[in-house]
Design a protein around this motif. Structure first.
Motif, PDB file in Angstrom:
ATOM      1  N   ARG A 164       0.814  -1.210   0.000  1.00  0.00           N
ATOM      2  CA  ARG A 164       0.000   0.000   0.000  1.00  0.00           C
ATOM      3  C   ARG A 164       0.850   1.264   0.000  1.00  0.00           C
ATOM      4  O   ARG A 164       0.511   2.258  -0.639  1.00  0.00           O
ATOM      5  N   TYR A 165       1.951   1.240   0.750  1.00  0.00           N
ATOM      6  CA  TYR A 165       2.798   2.418   0.904  1.00  0.00           C
ATOM      7  C   TYR A 165       4.234   2.047   0.531  1.00  0.00           C
ATOM      8  O   TYR A 165       5.102   1.913   1.396  1.00  0.00           O
ATOM      9  N   PRO A 166       4.532   1.874  -0.728  1.00  0.00           N
ATOM     10  CA  PRO A 166       5.832   1.325  -1.125  1.00  0.00           C
ATOM     11  C   PRO A 166       7.020   2.237  -0.860  1.00  0.00           C
ATOM     12  O   PRO A 166       8.155   1.757  -0.808  1.00  0.00           O
ATOM     13  N   SER A 167       6.797   3.535  -0.679  1.00  0.00           N
ATOM     14  CA  SER A 167       7.934   4.423  -0.462  1.00  0.00           C
ATOM     15  C   SER A 167       8.299   4.577   1.010  1.00  0.00           C
ATOM     16  O   SER A 167       9.275   5.257   1.337  1.00  0.00           O
ATOM     17  N   ARG A 168       7.542   3.970   1.883  1.00  0.00           N
ATOM     18  CA  ARG A 168       7.851   4.027   3.320  1.00  0.00           C
ATOM     19  C   ARG A 168       8.862   2.945   3.684  1.00  0.00           C
ATOM     20  O   ARG A 168       9.126   2.025   2.915  1.00  0.00           O
ATOM     21  N   THR A 169       9.407   3.033   4.905  1.00  0.00           N
ATOM     22  CA  THR A 169      10.344   2.033   5.400  1.00  0.00           C
ATOM     23  C   THR A 169       9.627   1.114   6.380  1.00  0.00           C
ATOM     24  O   THR A 169       9.058   1.587   7.375  1.00  0.00           O
ATOM     25  N   TRP A 170       9.665  -0.179   6.100  1.00  0.00           N
ATOM     26  CA  TRP A 170       9.010  -1.188   6.939  1.00  0.00           C
ATOM     27  C   TRP A 170      10.036  -2.261   7.276  1.00  0.00           C
ATOM     28  O   TRP A 170      10.662  -2.812   6.374  1.00  0.00           O
ATOM     29  N   ILE A 171      10.204  -2.551   8.563  1.00  0.00           N
ATOM     30  CA  ILE A 171      11.196  -3.545   8.959  1.00  0.00           C
ATOM     31  C   ILE A 171      10.584  -4.522   9.959  1.00  0.00           C
ATOM     32  O   ILE A 171       9.716  -4.151  10.749  1.00  0.00           O
ATOM     33  N   PRO A 172      11.016  -5.778   9.920  1.00  0.00           N
ATOM     34  CA  PRO A 172      10.522  -6.747  10.903  1.00  0.00           C
ATOM     35  C   PRO A 172      11.157  -6.502  12.264  1.00  0.00           C
ATOM     36  O   PRO A 172      12.316  -6.093  12.362  1.00  0.00           O
ATOM     37  N   GLY A 173      10.385  -6.738  13.306  1.00  0.00           N
ATOM     38  CA  GLY A 173      10.900  -6.578  14.657  1.00  0.00           C
ATOM     39  C   GLY A 173       9.773  -6.634  15.663  1.00  0.00           C
ATOM     40  O   GLY A 173       8.597  -6.572  15.308  1.00  0.00           O
ATOM     41  N   ASP A 174      10.158  -6.772  16.937  1.00  0.00           N
ATOM     42  CA  ASP A 174       9.149  -6.818  17.990  1.00  0.00           C
ATOM     43  C   ASP A 174       9.115  -5.479  18.715  1.00  0.00           C
ATOM     44  O   ASP A 174       9.450  -4.449  18.143  1.00  0.00           O
ATOM     45  N   ALA A 175       8.707  -5.486  19.995  1.00  0.00           N
ATOM     46  CA  ALA A 175       8.555  -4.233  20.731  1.00  0.00           C
ATOM     47  C   ALA A 175       9.876  -3.641  21.192  1.00  0.00           C
ATOM     48  O   ALA A 175       9.919  -2.479  21.607  1.00  0.00           O
ATOM     49  N   HIS A 176      10.970  -4.400  21.142  1.00  0.00           N
ATOM     50  CA  HIS A 176      12.271  -3.851  21.500  1.00  0.00           C
ATOM     51  C   HIS A 176      12.703  -2.795  20.481  1.00  0.00           C
ATOM     52  O   HIS A 176      12.315  -2.842  19.312  1.00  0.00           O
ATOM     53  N   PHE A 177      13.534  -1.873  20.916  1.00  0.00           N
ATOM     54  CA  PHE A 177      14.101  -0.900  19.991  1.00  0.00           C
ATOM     55  C   PHE A 177      14.957  -1.639  18.957  1.00  0.00           C
ATOM     56  O   PHE A 177      15.850  -2.406  19.321  1.00  0.00           O
ATOM     57  N   PRO A 178      14.701  -1.429  17.659  1.00  0.00           N
ATOM     58  CA  PRO A 178      15.421  -2.176  16.607  1.00  0.00           C
ATOM     59  C   PRO A 178      16.811  -1.605  16.345  1.00  0.00           C
ATOM     60  O   PRO A 178      17.131  -1.123  15.250  1.00  0.00           O
ATOM     61  N   ALA A 179      17.679  -1.693  17.348  1.00  0.00           N
ATOM     62  CA  ALA A 179      18.985  -1.031  17.273  1.00  0.00           C
ATOM     63  C   ALA A 179      19.884  -1.606  16.195  1.00  0.00           C
ATOM     64  O   ALA A 179      20.796  -0.914  15.712  1.00  0.00           O
ATOM     65  N   GLU A 180      19.665  -2.860  15.807  1.00  0.00           N
ATOM     66  CA  GLU A 180      20.526  -3.488  14.815  1.00  0.00           C
ATOM     67  C   GLU A 180      20.128  -3.160  13.380  1.00  0.00           C
ATOM     68  O   GLU A 180      20.844  -3.504  12.442  1.00  0.00           O
ATOM     69  N   SER A 181      18.999  -2.500  13.192  1.00  0.00           N
ATOM     70  CA  SER A 181      18.519  -2.196  11.847  1.00  0.00           C
ATOM     71  C   SER A 181      19.373  -1.108  11.202  1.00  0.00           C
ATOM     72  O   SER A 181      19.581  -0.036  11.782  1.00  0.00           O
ATOM     73  N   SER A 182      19.846  -1.361  10.004  1.00  0.00           N
ATOM     74  CA  SER A 182      20.627  -0.349   9.293  1.00  0.00           C
ATOM     75  C   SER A 182      19.780   0.870   8.964  1.00  0.00           C
ATOM     76  O   SER A 182      20.279   2.003   8.963  1.00  0.00           O
ATOM     77  N   GLN A 183      18.480   0.658   8.681  1.00  0.00           N
ATOM     78  CA  GLN A 183      17.608   1.792   8.384  1.00  0.00           C
ATOM     79  C   GLN A 183      17.443   2.695   9.607  1.00  0.00           C
ATOM     80  O   GLN A 183      17.421   3.919   9.491  1.00  0.00           O
ATOM     81  N   VAL A 184      17.333   2.087  10.782  1.00  0.00           N
ATOM     82  CA  VAL A 184      17.189   2.880  11.997  1.00  0.00           C
ATOM     83  C   VAL A 184      18.485   3.614  12.314  1.00  0.00           C
ATOM     84  O   VAL A 184      18.477   4.798  12.669  1.00  0.00           O
TER      85      VAL A 184
END
Length: 257
Positions: free
Chosen positions: A130-150
């Motif tokens: 639906r929103y292809p230009s947004r950033t969507w990453i898998p993860g739970d409620a923890h802060f996604p510190a390992e994500s390169s996008q974050v």
């Protein structure tokens, strides 16, 4: 998914489809703000569910049909407005438990960079379509510190967790909140929305949820848990139960000291 470092603020034309991915043509023009969403009280418990608690992957399409927009009640929108108004425009907001992405994109319409995070890959597939230009990453409620996008996004200005901490067992909440604190700077604001209990002698209590195990929280107990890791409460709003919402709900805002 957007490339690292891209501007994540919403621009006209970013929305490819509003409403169910498999449903009718969208009615909402790109770049506008929704005045409403799902019919108030619409839920997932009307006899068309598999038995047990199958999880959000199994129910993603049904969830998407039942909740085609970001708001069930006007206060949902107003609390997000109050949260967003306290943040610097252009800052990055994490939406933890973003589901199919409606609230993530509402924040982008307000001028923020947004990153949607969810453990359900099927829900993320719907959001990406639906929103292809947004950033969507898998993860739970923890802060996604390992994500390169974050990491590429720089300091996080705000964290939204709407009806996502309810699925975290109470004994795990301190570690989740500590991960938020460890990866944010003073001034970061959080908005947590959850079904709540008002009995003063109870901190948390498991309740019936048709999708996954879930817990209600005493708002003061959750505020204390946030305070213990460095987030000072700024305001809370309690919403009374109604025909479609059997439990009171709390909108709780806090700021990183």
């Amino acid at each position: 998914m957007s490339e690292e470092g891209d501007d994540q603020r919403m621009e006209p034309g970013d929305v490819t489809q509003w409403g169910p991915v498999t449903g009718p043509e969208p009615e909402r023009p790109a770049g506008t703000t929704a005045a409403g969403g799902a019919v108030p009280g619409a839920g997932l418990g009307d006899g068309d569910l598999p038995t047990g608690q199958p999880g959000y992957d199994a129910l993603a399409e049904l969830y998407d049909r039942r909740f085609p927009g970001p708001w069930e009640r006007p206060l949902d929108r107003h609390s997000l407005d109050a949260f967003a108004d306290a943040l610097p425009r252009g800052g990055t907001i994490l939406d933890l438990g973003c589901g199919t992405g409606h609230v993530t994109v509402e924040l982008a319409f307000r001028g923020f960079r947004t990153i949607g995070v969810d453990p359900s890959e099927r829900m993320l597939e719907i959001a990406r379509k639906r929103y292809p230009s947004r950033t969507w990453i898998p993860g739970d409620a923890h802060f996604p510190a390992e994500s390169s996008q974050v990491r590429a996004a720089g300091p996080i200005a705000g964290i939204v967790a709407r009806f996502s901490l309810i699925h975290v067992p109470p004994e795990e909440i301190p570690a989740v909140l500590a991960s938020w604190s460890a990866n944010t700077l003073p001034g970061c604001r959080v908005l947590v929305v959850f079904q709540c209990l008002l009995e003063p002698d109870l901190d948390a209590q498991e309740f019936d949820h048709v999708v996954a195990p879930a817990w209600r929280w005493n708002p003061s107990a959750l505020a204390r848990a946030l305070d213990a890791v460095g987030f000072a409460e700024t305001w809370r709003v309690i919403v009374c139960p109604d025909e479609g919402h059997p439990y009171p709900e709390c909108h709780l805002s806090a700021v990183r000291r």
